[in-house]
Write an enzyme that holds these catalytic residues in place. Sequence first.
Site, short mmCIF file in Angstrom:
data_model
loop_
_atom_site.label_atom_id
_atom_site.label_comp_id
_atom_site.label_asym_id
_atom_site.label_seq_id
_atom_site.Cartn_x
_atom_site.Cartn_y
_atom_site.Cartn_z
N CYS A 1 0.87 -1.18 0.00
CA CYS A 1 0.00 0.00 0.00
C CYS A 1 0.91 1.23 0.00
O CYS A 1 2.03 1.17 -0.50
CB CYS A 1 -0.97 -0.01 1.17
SG CYS A 1 -0.21 -0.11 2.81
N ALA A 2 0.46 2.32 0.53
CA ALA A 2 1.25 3.55 0.44
C ALA A 2 2.53 3.46 1.27
O ALA A 2 3.62 3.78 0.79
CB ALA A 2 0.42 4.75 0.89
#
Length: 389
Positions: A105-106
Amino acid sequence: MEQSLPVIPRHAETAETYSRLLVDGVPLIDVRAPVEFAAGAVPGAVNLPLLTDDERHRVGLCYRQQGSDAAHALGRRLLRGQRREEALVAWLDHLEKFPEARLYCARGGSRSAIAAQWIGAATGRLPPRLVGGYKAFRAFLLGQLVPAAIDAVPIVLGGRTGSGKTLLLRRLANTIDLEALANHRGSSFGQFLTVQPSQADFENRLAAALAIHRFHRYATLVVEDEGRHIGKRFLPKELADIFAGGVLIVLEAPLAERINTISAEYVDEAQAVYRSSFGDEAGPVRWLADMEASADRLAKRLGAARLVRVKQLLNRAWQRQRTEGDHHGHRDWIKILLQEYYDPMYDYQIDKKKERVVFRGGVEEVLSYLREREETGETTGRAAPAGLS
């Protein structure tokens, strides 16, 4: 109640790990929202988001207005029932095809952790995650674009338009195709139907290619002679300066051969792509309109009279193609563009670089020269790798 699964140990990924992921082409699942993925992603990753763009916006707004606890509570409410099942099915389908895939994810935080937990609960096996997520991988990639990371000797391949530079690069392993990475042929007629990547994605693709090149310890790095800009994308300045300082090899080809090369790529192959995208009837018509628009963009440089000639010959060739099925008429307008526009412009540019030119020749001569430069790479302090094809 859902059984709790062990959390993956969170040790920092190493540069070697990132390089190996790229070299081996390990499948990656990006669980960020589509808008984040479109702005920039790890090359080769597939976007199977946990949250939609709207859901991400709502959670982010809640976080800013009400704080972390409220935002997490909203996220849990949004990810119930059908939404959870849809996301889980997408992940499981992809993992069935690519069981070695990793999640990110980020920042390697809650979203990839949630995805891993759901997958683990469904399969009994936690999929691996990338520690630090996209942000950490992006930092590694940016580190490949600095001069200190380039330890091969840059060799720049030049030549007049249509000389076959891209085709030659494909026959070597120690090259990086900048036009392919930017999804643009590098000329006014060079746009593809598919859009160019974002600037961040272009940088990511370039950095990945450089990391793979460095992993194989090639002595030389062969790139096509490009300006800093390729369509709407651009090379980082320091990297462009490195390429601009490399020795220059000039690929030479007769005019007739160059006309055939351009006709095959910009007429035959391009129209085939348009047909597959818009249909057998509408595709070529759309191609013609785009070619006319490309010519119009050169109006100031071509001059009014030459632009009229080019467009007249283009339309005459088009009518011949439609009535007789013969594409040869397109060689007439291509010849004018090469002789009266592209060749003078290239000759002017190459004259300014003539002190960098160390070799000129045809395809096989240039290939032999480039392979010899790579094979004698021990002069750079490294053994030359085998396997150039």
